[in-house]
Design an enzyme around this catalytic site. Structure first.
Site, PDB file in Angstrom:
ATOM      1  N   TYR A  64     148.844  29.804  -3.966  1.00  0.00           N
ATOM      2  CA  TYR A  64     149.164  28.396  -4.162  1.00  0.00           C
ATOM      3  C   TYR A  64     147.787  27.769  -4.316  1.00  0.00           C
ATOM      4  O   TYR A  64     147.217  27.600  -3.348  1.00  0.00           O
ATOM      5  CB  TYR A  64     149.750  27.857  -2.927  1.00  0.00           C
ATOM      6  CG  TYR A  64     151.224  28.151  -2.573  1.00  0.00           C
ATOM      7  CD1 TYR A  64     151.863  29.041  -3.447  1.00  0.00           C
ATOM      8  CD2 TYR A  64     151.678  27.783  -1.434  1.00  0.00           C
ATOM      9  CE1 TYR A  64     153.243  29.438  -3.127  1.00  0.00           C
ATOM     10  CE2 TYR A  64     152.991  28.411  -1.082  1.00  0.00           C
ATOM     11  CZ  TYR A  64     153.643  29.051  -2.032  1.00  0.00           C
ATOM     12  OH  TYR A  64     155.108  29.385  -1.653  1.00  0.00           O
ATOM     13  N   PRO A 214     164.964  24.368  -0.934  1.00  0.00           N
ATOM     14  CA  PRO A 214     166.243  23.758  -0.273  1.00  0.00           C
ATOM     15  C   PRO A 214     166.793  22.434  -0.986  1.00  0.00           C
ATOM     16  O   PRO A 214     167.682  22.124  -0.540  1.00  0.00           O
ATOM     17  CB  PRO A 214     165.599  23.693   0.964  1.00  0.00           C
ATOM     18  CG  PRO A 214     164.102  23.123   0.987  1.00  0.00           C
ATOM     19  CD  PRO A 214     163.863  24.188  -0.283  1.00  0.00           C
ATOM     20  N   GLY A 217     164.447  22.456  -5.674  1.00  0.00           N
ATOM     21  CA  GLY A 217     162.946  22.907  -6.559  1.00  0.00           C
ATOM     22  C   GLY A 217     162.721  21.867  -7.537  1.00  0.00           C
ATOM     23  O   GLY A 217     162.668  20.862  -7.314  1.00  0.00           O
ATOM     24  N   PHE A 218     162.277  22.585  -8.751  1.00  0.00           N
ATOM     25  CA  PHE A 218     161.878  21.867  -9.925  1.00  0.00           C
ATOM     26  C   PHE A 218     162.769  20.943 -10.460  1.00  0.00           C
ATOM     27  O   PHE A 218     162.479  20.150 -11.375  1.00  0.00           O
ATOM     28  CB  PHE A 218     161.044  22.817 -10.712  1.00  0.00           C
ATOM     29  CG  PHE A 218     159.830  23.186 -10.342  1.00  0.00           C
ATOM     30  CD1 PHE A 218     158.736  22.589  -9.540  1.00  0.00           C
ATOM     31  CD2 PHE A 218     159.758  24.598 -10.087  1.00  0.00           C
ATOM     32  CE1 PHE A 218     157.849  22.946  -9.244  1.00  0.00           C
ATOM     33  CE2 PHE A 218     158.655  25.431  -9.586  1.00  0.00           C
ATOM     34  CZ  PHE A 218     157.629  24.494  -9.083  1.00  0.00           C
ATOM     35  N   PRO A 220     165.798  18.869  -9.037  1.00  0.00           N
ATOM     36  CA  PRO A 220     166.535  18.155  -8.005  1.00  0.00           C
ATOM     37  C   PRO A 220     168.068  18.488  -7.894  1.00  0.00           C
ATOM     38  O   PRO A 220     168.551  18.399  -8.930  1.00  0.00           O
ATOM     39  CB  PRO A 220     165.978  17.044  -7.730  1.00  0.00           C
ATOM     40  CG  PRO A 220     164.852  16.816  -8.537  1.00  0.00           C
ATOM     41  CD  PRO A 220     164.882  17.847  -9.587  1.00  0.00           C
TER      42      PRO A 220
END
Length: 288
Positions: A64, A214, A217-218, A220
């Site tokens: 990351y 959850p 992710g990218f 919604p």
């Protein structure tokens, strides 16, 4: 720590008890998880707020940033408070285009473990997940050589506990045949329920299931049923989605990410919503 005021209480990963409501640090880096954060002080504040709120499970990876997220964790929290578990991942690296090419040769995995140790300023990594597959999801591939490499590093005292991520059921079984795992980290949410049976089997075996993305992710989560339950309960759809996950099974550990202190507080408050059986039945129909 055996109790928690955070939603969901606690779960034991091996010999380490953590809050079921955790924090995923991926969003602290720049867009596409490449480069330093636009607001460094804000990122540090989120990490400190997470720990101040009682969270004892932070999920990260040297990939990351790459490197920037771990450096932020180290700057914000080192020396780390007693009871804080920092989980990291190996098995993928980054390329100049922002991709996530696999890096699972033994030499690659050893370098990634050392990178995580250095960037987090740790002598031992509490939990290392072997990331499998690719950005499209789990892929059929043998895991023995890669997982055995991590087991050897565990024997050397550099890793405390092991898990797998982005894995098929066959890969999970293969890894468990080599050494114990304490968690599986796969994509799972209200709209993506492919691992439903796996979640229950792992729960029966005392193994945690940590859903990534959850909240979608990218992309919604969006659903008329989700919106209807949220409206009926006077909550946001994201709050309902987090609450559903916590109520889905006691072995589910949440790691929603955010770069905002306000949003972190909203996530914690929202996950504490108690859903009725009618709510759950309506929500269960979304991903089936």
């Amino acid at each position: 720590m055996s109790t928690s005021s955070l939603p969901g209480g606690t779960w034991t990963l091996g010999d380490l008890t953590v809050t079921r409501f955790g924090y995923g640090a991926m969003q602290l880096a720049s867009p596409y998880v490449m480069g330093p954060p636009a607001d460094r002080e804000g990122a540090l504040a989120v990490l400190r707020e997470a720990v101040d709120s009682g969270i004892t499970h932070i999920d990260t990876a040297h990939a990351y940033g790459p490197g920037f997220t771990n450096e932020l964790i180290r700057e914000a929290l080192h020396p780390y408070p007693e009871g804080l578990l920092i989980a990291t991942k190996v098995g993928a690296t980054r390329d100049a285009q922002g991709g996530w090419p696999p890096a699972r040769r033994p030499i690659d995995l050893r370098h990634q473990v050392y990178d995580n140790l250095k960037s987090l300023k740790l002598d031992v990594l509490d939990l290392v997940d072997l990331r499998l597959g690719n950005a499209e999801g789990p892929q059929p591939e043998p895991v023995a050589e890669a997982f055995e490499t991590l087991v050897e590093l565990q024997r050397q005292g550099l890793i405390r506990h092991l898990g797998v991520s982005n894995a098929t059921e066959e890969q999970i079984a293969e890894a468990r045949g080599i050494a114990p795992i304490v968690c599986v980290q796969n994509m799972y949410n209200l709209a993506h329920r492919h691992d439903d049976e796996l979640v229950d089997r792992l729960a029966a075996d005392g193994i945690a299931y940590v859903p990534f993305f959850p909240l979608g992710g990218f992309t919604p989560l969006q659903s008329s049923a989700l919106s209807a339950v949220a409206a009926r309960r006077g909550a946001t759809p994201m709050s309902v989605a987090l609450a559903w996950l916590l109520q889905r099974s006691p072995n589910i550990l949440l790691i929603p990410g955010t770069s905002s202190v306000a949003h972190l507080r909203e996530n914690i408050a929202g996950a504490g919503l108690t859903l009725t059986p009618e709510d759950v039945a309506e929500l269960d129909a979304i991903g089936r």
